[in-house]
Design a protein around this motif. Structure first.
Motif, mmCIF file in Angstrom:
data_model
loop_
_atom_site.group_PDB
_atom_site.id
_atom_site.type_symbol
_atom_site.label_atom_id
_atom_site.label_comp_id
_atom_site.label_asym_id
_atom_site.label_seq_id
_atom_site.Cartn_x
_atom_site.Cartn_y
_atom_site.Cartn_z
ATOM 1 N N SER A 1 9.947 -7.372 15.198
ATOM 2 C CA SER A 1 10.904 -7.965 15.439
ATOM 3 C C SER A 1 12.045 -7.926 14.609
ATOM 4 N N ARG A 2 11.219 -7.589 13.469
ATOM 5 C CA ARG A 2 12.004 -8.135 11.816
ATOM 6 C C ARG A 2 12.176 -7.470 11.220
ATOM 7 N N LEU B 1 16.009 2.069 14.514
ATOM 8 C CA LEU B 1 16.353 0.627 13.839
ATOM 9 C C LEU B 1 15.664 -0.159 14.218
ATOM 10 N N LYS B 2 15.716 -1.603 13.174
ATOM 11 C CA LYS B 2 14.789 -2.176 13.573
ATOM 12 C C LYS B 2 15.904 -3.633 14.522
ATOM 13 N N PRO B 3 15.248 -4.809 15.040
ATOM 14 C CA PRO B 3 16.546 -4.970 16.750
ATOM 15 C C PRO B 3 17.603 -6.023 15.946
ATOM 16 N N VAL B 4 17.301 -5.919 14.513
ATOM 17 C CA VAL B 4 18.663 -6.569 14.482
ATOM 18 C C VAL B 4 19.982 -5.417 14.507
ATOM 19 N N HIS B 5 19.420 -4.841 13.865
ATOM 20 C CA HIS B 5 20.783 -3.976 13.839
ATOM 21 C C HIS B 5 20.621 -2.918 14.672
ATOM 22 N N ARG B 6 19.998 -3.093 16.454
ATOM 23 C CA ARG B 6 20.265 -2.295 17.453
ATOM 24 C C ARG B 6 20.900 -3.527 17.955
#
Length: 734
Positions: free
Chosen positions: A32-33, A42-47
């Motif tokens: 998740s990071r 993509l990582k979750p924050v970018h998605r």
């Protein structure tokens, strides 16, 4: 029956509790990071950032919105973390010097290549780019799965459809628990070409794909200088390290002068810090070929480097800078990603492209099936509407006269519930003749489209043909034009440039090193100096002098058997008292300096203790960078070293304090890197008094006050190593 858990305490071993919680934390960090998904890169924050911007309708043709609004939506709906970290992720996606293909178009201050921070999010604005739209294309068409957000009030995509090869195009970096990832950016046009080739040739090797993907393509350009075999190995295994250099050119000036202009610096190197490091090295006299550095950058990088001497070759100047500064660095590959099953895995180039193509295949099938269901629903409605026009009078009668209109319509015309509902919802104006023709035309078009979709879903080759067409369109949109041009030059391994020889010429300066009896040392410029005028501290006096060059390495051999090295250029200059040797090296208080000489790795040296033992060692064994020195001659508690002699000859003469004199061939003494040595002469209760190396051809000269003795005069004293020797001649007893 309910169980009251209030106040319930469960005992569990601490190790078990810690391992369970740490494992949960580790998995959370990995998934998740820190690690990107191989499918959309993509990582979750970018998605979540991208998805939130879509929900705010921030497409490339719309207006900008404050970044604070976007960050607020992200942390409020999807990403329960700090706003600072989310804004930093947003800023990076907008920096054209940080990502090769920005996913965010920023308006305002988003930082600079100098390392300046972006303005606060309340001042900056942003919206999506065309590339972001490509990543999201089809998200409303059942292309990907959604999951509940952390509070269960919203839904978010697990992965994006990803029509753009974002993982390799923009790269990724991150550190998780027990693993990390570091993927460089690449050229999108090359990736599209390689993916198209892989579709046509599924058995293609990484070497085949490298015909298209030349190597990384960094947003800041630069030059990759590495052997092709190493590049191939790196892309096959997903791990490696490739060398990246700044790009530069020579500008000619007046009267034969020139300067180097650096136009591109390596990826992730901050320009301001780079200049600071170079200036610091110049102050420390570690860049002796460089006279000055100036930053003349505007929107483009322009660092001006001036040489100390115009006779220096530009290649030599740059080679010295590449070795000492971040103008050359290494990019470490660790292509560690989450596969389609969310399992961490190190993948090579082919595996990543294959995973992305497989994702595009799944997306195509899901979008096609979604479109097929939409078409079936629409065709069903159109069939019912056409039934109205064929039996218009009867339909009107039923609507006017029947109580259960819907059920009667279904029974009379064999309609479905959906068709009957759509007929009842039709407006009167839709009963025109022209509307009937439009419905028939739409029905024919949708029927043809349905047949195409049905054929596509039942033929894998047609699916790959469709994906190939999508790749061509992506290549045309993102792989061509100014954005698609390659920025990083791919070169082979550079030719070796001998910087040392040039540095010696530039740096070489005659010095005379002066050492006092109390251990104060200094260096004066020049040779053949009048040392009688030198002054020392009260109670101190001259001990020895050594003529050398400023780039020489000096060796001090001490009575405790240690070797110390000093750089002549680092010694204090001028006519002052100098500096205590013990501040330059960790020489023990009970040890004294036996020898001071210019260290030559090619020479050999004889080390002798007052116990009559010794050995020969090579000059490179006396080399050390440690301030505490290097123990070469091992001594007993009551012993000390008494000689360190340069080996120039073929015989050794040794006389001791009990009146014995021995000469033997030098080749009887072993060569060692370190140790206690071997017995040179049996001393009895004596100590070595004189140790000298000489050549049988030239003879032996003990001191300036005595004459040279030929080997013929000395033959009575010749024996073997470890002998007692014979009674010392009169000329040695003085």
């Amino acid at each position: 029956m309910t169980i009251d858990t209030e106040g319930l305490v469960k005992e569990t071993p601490l190790a078990s509790a810690l391992s369970e919680r740490y494992l949960a934390y580790a998995l959370s960090t990995i998934m998740s990071r820190s690690l990107p998904d191989v499918r959309d890169g993509l990582k979750p924050v970018h998605r979540r950032l991208v998805f939130a911007m879509r929900q705010l309708k921030l497409d490339p043709k719309s207006g900008f919105k404050k970044c604070a609004r976007i960050v607020g939506d992200v942390i409020g709906k999807y990403h329960p973390h700090g706003d600072a970290s989310v804004y930093e992720a947003l800023v990076r996606l907008a920096q054209d010097f940080a990502v090769r293909y920005p996913l965010v178009e920023g308006q305002g201050n988003f930082g600079s290549i100098d390392g300046d921070n972006a303005a606060a999010m309340r001042y900056t604005e942003s919206r999506m780019t065309m590339i972001t739209q490509a990543l999201l294309e089809g998200i409303d068409e059942g292309a990907v799965d959604f999951r509940d957000t952390y509070d269960g009030e919203e839904e978010e995509p697990i992965v994006l459809p990803g029509a753009f090869p974002n993982l390799l195009a923009n790269g990724a970096s991150g550190i998780a628990v027990g693993m990390a990832t570091n993927i460089p950016p690449h050229n999108a046009g090359e990736l599209y070409s390689a993916a198209s080739y892989l579709i046509k040739h599924p058995q293609a090797t990484t070497k085949d794909l490298l015909q298209f993907v030349q190597g990384p393509d960094f947003p800041t350009g630069g030059e990759l200088v590495e052997d092709q075999e190493l590049i191939l190995q790196t892309y096959e295994t997903g791990r490696g390290s490739l060398r990246l250099r700044a790009r530069w050119e020579v500008e000619q000036g007046r009267f034969g002068t020139w300067q180097v202009v650096v136009t591109e610096i390596p990826y992730q190197v901050q320009k301001s810090k780079l200049i600071e490091q170079i200036a610091s090295l110049m102050e420390q006299k570690k860049l002796n070929l460089l006279a000055d550095i100036r930053d003349e950058s505007t929107d483009e990088v322009r660092l001006v480097l001036e040489p100390k001497n115009r006779t220096i070759e530009p290649e030599v100047l740059m080679e010295s800078l590449f070795k000492a500064t971040p103008l050359e660095g290494r990019f470490s590959y660790n292509m560690n990603v989450l596969d389609s099953k969310a399992v961490p895995k190190v993948m090579g180039l082919k595996d990543i492209l294959r995973a992305w193509l497989d994702h595009r295949y799944v997306v195509l099938l899901r979008r096609s099936q979604h479109r097929l269901s939409v078409l079936d629903r629409r065709l069903e409605i159109l069939q019912g509407q056409l039934a109205v026009y064929l039996n218009l009078d009867e339909v009107i009668r039923i609507i006017r006269e029947e109580d259960e209109v819907k059920s009667v319509l279904i029974e009379t015309f064999k309609l479905t519930d959906l068709q009957a509902e759509s007929i009842l919802n039709m407006r009167l104006r839709s009963l025109r003749r022209l509307e009937e023709e439009a419905i028939r035309h739409e029905y024919d078009e949708l029927s043809a489209e349905r047949q195409e979709l049905d054929a596509l879903l039942n033929d894998e080759s047609l699916c790959w043909k469709k994906i190939t067409q999508e790749l061509k369109e992506g290549h045309k949109q993102f792989g061509s034009g100014p954005l698609g041009q390659r920025r990083t030059l791919i070169s082979g391994a550079p030719k070796v440039v001998d910087v040392v020889e040039v540095l010696e010429e530039v740096e070489r300066e005659p010095l005379t090193v002066i050492l006092s009896q109390k251990g104060w040392i200094k260096a004066l410029r020049g040779h053949n100096l009048d040392l009688s005028t030198q002054k020392f501290k009260e109670g101190d006096q001259f001990q020895r002098a050594l003529e050398c060059q400023s780039n020489d390495r000096l060796c001090i051999f001490s009575s405790d058997g240690k070797s110390f090295n000093l750089k002549a250029t680092d010694l204090p200059r001028g006519r002052g008292d100098g500096q205590p040797v013990r501040l330059l090296m960790d020489l023990s208080n009970d040890a004294s300096i036996l020898s001071l000489f210019v260290l030559d790795d090619a020479k050999k040296y004889l080390l002798v203790s007052d116990g009559g033992r010794g050995f020969i060692t090579e000059g490179n064994n006396l080399s050390t960078d440690r301030k505490i020195g290097k123990q070469i001659l091992n001594l007993k508690d009551d012993e000390k070293a008494i000689y360190c002699l340069s080996v120039k000859g073929d015989h050794l003469a040794i006389a001791n304090t009990v009146g014995k004199f021995l000469i033997f061939p030098l080749d009887q003494i072993p060569e060692l890197k370190k140790g206690a040595g071997v017995i040179l002469q049996k001393l009895g209760k004596g100590k070595p008094k004189i140790v000298a190396i000489f050549s049988a051809e030239d003879g032996l000269l003990i001191s300036d006050k005595s004459r040279k003795r030929s080997f013929e005069e000395l033959k009575d004293f010749v024996g073997n190593r470890a002998g007692v020797g014979k009674k010392s001649p009169n000329w040695l007893r003085g």
